[in-house]
Design a protein around this motif. Structure first.
Motif, PDB file in Angstrom:
ATOM      1  N   GLN A  34      60.893  27.188 -37.289  1.00  0.00           N
ATOM      2  CA  GLN A  34      59.578  26.557 -37.271  1.00  0.00           C
ATOM      3  C   GLN A  34      59.260  26.025 -35.881  1.00  0.00           C
ATOM      4  O   GLN A  34      60.153  25.543 -35.178  1.00  0.00           O
ATOM      5  N   TRP A  35      58.004  26.089 -35.535  1.00  0.00           N
ATOM      6  CA  TRP A  35      57.506  25.463 -34.318  1.00  0.00           C
ATOM      7  C   TRP A  35      56.642  24.275 -34.725  1.00  0.00           C
ATOM      8  O   TRP A  35      55.792  24.385 -35.620  1.00  0.00           O
ATOM      9  N   PHE A  36      56.887  23.143 -34.043  1.00  0.00           N
ATOM     10  CA  PHE A  36      56.150  21.913 -34.291  1.00  0.00           C
ATOM     11  C   PHE A  36      55.517  21.432 -32.987  1.00  0.00           C
ATOM     12  O   PHE A  36      55.979  21.756 -31.887  1.00  0.00           O
ATOM     13  N   LEU A  44      55.512  14.783 -36.353  1.00  0.00           N
ATOM     14  CA  LEU A  44      55.476  16.206 -36.030  1.00  0.00           C
ATOM     15  C   LEU A  44      54.420  16.918 -36.866  1.00  0.00           C
ATOM     16  O   LEU A  44      54.291  16.652 -38.066  1.00  0.00           O
ATOM     17  N   THR A  45      53.728  17.841 -36.224  1.00  0.00           N
ATOM     18  CA  THR A  45      52.765  18.687 -36.922  1.00  0.00           C
ATOM     19  C   THR A  45      53.296  20.109 -36.919  1.00  0.00           C
ATOM     20  O   THR A  45      53.596  20.665 -35.857  1.00  0.00           O
ATOM     21  N   SER A  46      53.406  20.699 -38.108  1.00  0.00           N
ATOM     22  CA  SER A  46      53.899  22.067 -38.199  1.00  0.00           C
ATOM     23  C   SER A  46      52.853  23.042 -37.675  1.00  0.00           C
ATOM     24  O   SER A  46      51.682  22.970 -38.050  1.00  0.00           O
ATOM     25  N   LEU A  47      53.279  23.945 -36.790  1.00  0.00           N
ATOM     26  CA  LEU A  47      52.377  24.950 -36.233  1.00  0.00           C
ATOM     27  C   LEU A  47      52.562  26.300 -36.911  1.00  0.00           C
ATOM     28  O   LEU A  47      51.601  26.916 -37.367  1.00  0.00           O
TER      29      LEU A  47
ATOM     30  N   PHE B 107      55.884  16.250 -41.950  1.00  0.00           N
ATOM     31  CA  PHE B 107      56.420  15.009 -41.419  1.00  0.00           C
ATOM     32  C   PHE B 107      55.421  13.860 -41.496  1.00  0.00           C
ATOM     33  O   PHE B 107      54.205  14.058 -41.369  1.00  0.00           O
ATOM     34  N   GLY B 108      55.955  12.655 -41.682  1.00  0.00           N
ATOM     35  CA  GLY B 108      55.157  11.448 -41.605  1.00  0.00           C
ATOM     36  C   GLY B 108      55.022  10.989 -40.162  1.00  0.00           C
ATOM     37  O   GLY B 108      55.588  11.584 -39.254  1.00  0.00           O
ATOM     38  N   PRO B 109      54.286   9.883 -39.940  1.00  0.00           N
ATOM     39  CA  PRO B 109      54.037   9.389 -38.582  1.00  0.00           C
ATOM     40  C   PRO B 109      55.243   8.661 -37.969  1.00  0.00           C
ATOM     41  O   PRO B 109      55.276   8.441 -36.770  1.00  0.00           O
ATOM     42  N   GLY B 110      56.201   8.288 -38.813  1.00  0.00           N
ATOM     43  CA  GLY B 110      57.401   7.642 -38.302  1.00  0.00           C
ATOM     44  C   GLY B 110      57.339   6.123 -38.325  1.00  0.00           C
ATOM     45  O   GLY B 110      56.256   5.524 -38.408  1.00  0.00           O
ATOM     46  N   THR B 111      58.520   5.524 -38.295  1.00  0.00           N
ATOM     47  CA  THR B 111      58.679   4.084 -38.120  1.00  0.00           C
ATOM     48  C   THR B 111      59.437   3.876 -36.818  1.00  0.00           C
ATOM     49  O   THR B 111      60.531   4.409 -36.635  1.00  0.00           O
ATOM     50  N   ARG B 112      58.829   3.111 -35.928  1.00  0.00           N
ATOM     51  CA  ARG B 112      59.505   2.831 -34.652  1.00  0.00           C
ATOM     52  C   ARG B 112      60.267   1.533 -34.789  1.00  0.00           C
ATOM     53  O   ARG B 112      59.679   0.469 -35.010  1.00  0.00           O
ATOM     54  N   LEU B 113      61.590   1.625 -34.655  1.00  0.00           N
ATOM     55  CA  LEU B 113      62.481   0.474 -34.779  1.00  0.00           C
ATOM     56  C   LEU B 113      63.008   0.079 -33.405  1.00  0.00           C
ATOM     57  O   LEU B 113      63.521   0.920 -32.668  1.00  0.00           O
ATOM     58  N   LEU B 114      62.853  -1.173 -33.088  1.00  0.00           N
ATOM     59  CA  LEU B 114      63.404  -1.721 -31.844  1.00  0.00           C
ATOM     60  C   LEU B 114      64.431  -2.780 -32.215  1.00  0.00           C
ATOM     61  O   LEU B 114      64.115  -3.721 -32.948  1.00  0.00           O
ATOM     62  N   VAL B 115      65.646  -2.602 -31.714  1.00  0.00           N
ATOM     63  CA  VAL B 115      66.721  -3.565 -31.977  1.00  0.00           C
ATOM     64  C   VAL B 115      67.006  -4.333 -30.689  1.00  0.00           C
ATOM     65  O   VAL B 115      67.310  -3.741 -29.647  1.00  0.00           O
ATOM     66  N   LEU B 116      66.873  -5.658 -30.775  1.00  0.00           N
ATOM     67  CA  LEU B 116      67.084  -6.499 -29.586  1.00  0.00           C
ATOM     68  C   LEU B 116      68.414  -7.221 -29.641  1.00  0.00           C
ATOM     69  O   LEU B 116      68.955  -7.452 -30.745  1.00  0.00           O
TER      70      LEU B 116
END
Lengths: 114, 116
Positions: A34-36, A44-47, B107-116
């Motif tokens: 797959q290309w994303f 990620l958006t699948s292409l 895929f979802g947009p993600g969760t950005r985790l920052l550990v200090l």
């Protein structure tokens, strides 16, 4: 162990150029490739998805090819536009019981300037 | 059709704490996979769940765990956080029932985790 390599790591081109991104993988026993596309800080958006039995897939200005025997894939982008600027990732789904496990390359950062 | 959603989108924790991230797959999808993305290591597979069962697991320490509920929503937990756990955590969903070669992961947009 499957390894995926993408070349080049970064590419800067003027608008309108046709370009090719390369992906290679070490184990040819794959279900698909797959290309994303990933925009900065986003998911990620699948292409395109190419099944192991296929040789290529096309979507609009994008064309992806797969040569499983040589472990290579290329993503061709025609008439590039500034909106194409992003990181492009290729990923393979290995055979066997690799449920959900995509192995990714490090990506190609593409910049298309007006 | 709504896409994959992840909550929270951003999180700041300190070393030693634990964190739970949530992922809601596309309606009808029963497979959820989790990935960690860092600048140094790129995207690495954590684990995959299907119908509440873990079917596959990546090479991460036991501090990383997950589960899936009967409605296919999934959570991942990281205990005893370390600085190196700072990353973008992505989940992806698919039906999990089609022939493996033909199925795209979303895929979802993600969760950005920052550990200090």
């Amino acid at each position: 162990k499957q390894e995926v390599t993408q070349i080049p790591a970064a590419l800067s081109v003027p608008e309108g150029e046709n370009l090719v991104l390369n992906c290679s993988f070490t184990d040819s026993a794959i279900y698909n490739l797959q290309w994303f596309r990933q925009d900065p800080g986003k998911g990620l958006t699948s292409l395109l998805l190419i099944q192991s039995s296929q040789r290529e897939q096309t979507s609009g200005r994008l064309n992806a090819s797969l040569d499983k025997s040589s472990g290579r894939s290329t993503l061709y982008i025609a008439a590039s536009q500034p909106g194409d600027s992003a990181t492009y990732l290729c990923a393979v789904l290995a055979g066997g019981t690799s449920y959900g496990k995509l192995t990714f390359g490090q990506g190609t950062i593409l910049t298309v300037h007006p | 059709k709504a896409g994959v959603t992840q909550t929270p989108r951003y999180l700041i924790k300190t070393r030693g704490q634990q964190v739970t991230l949530s992922c809601s797959p596309i309606s009808g999808h029963r497979s959820v996979s989790w990935y960690q993305q860092t600048p140094g290591q790129g995207l690495q597979f954590l684990f995959e769940y299907f119908s509440e069962t873990q079917r596959n697991k990546g090479n991460f320490p036991g501090r990383f765990s997950g589960r899936q509920f009967s409605n296919s929503r999934s959570e991942m937990n990281v205990s005893t956080l370390e600085l190196g756990d700072s990353a973008l955590y992505l989940c992806a969903s698919s039906s999990g029932t089609l022939a493996a070669g033909s199925e795209t992961q979303y895929f979802g947009p993600g969760t950005r985790l920052l550990v200090l």
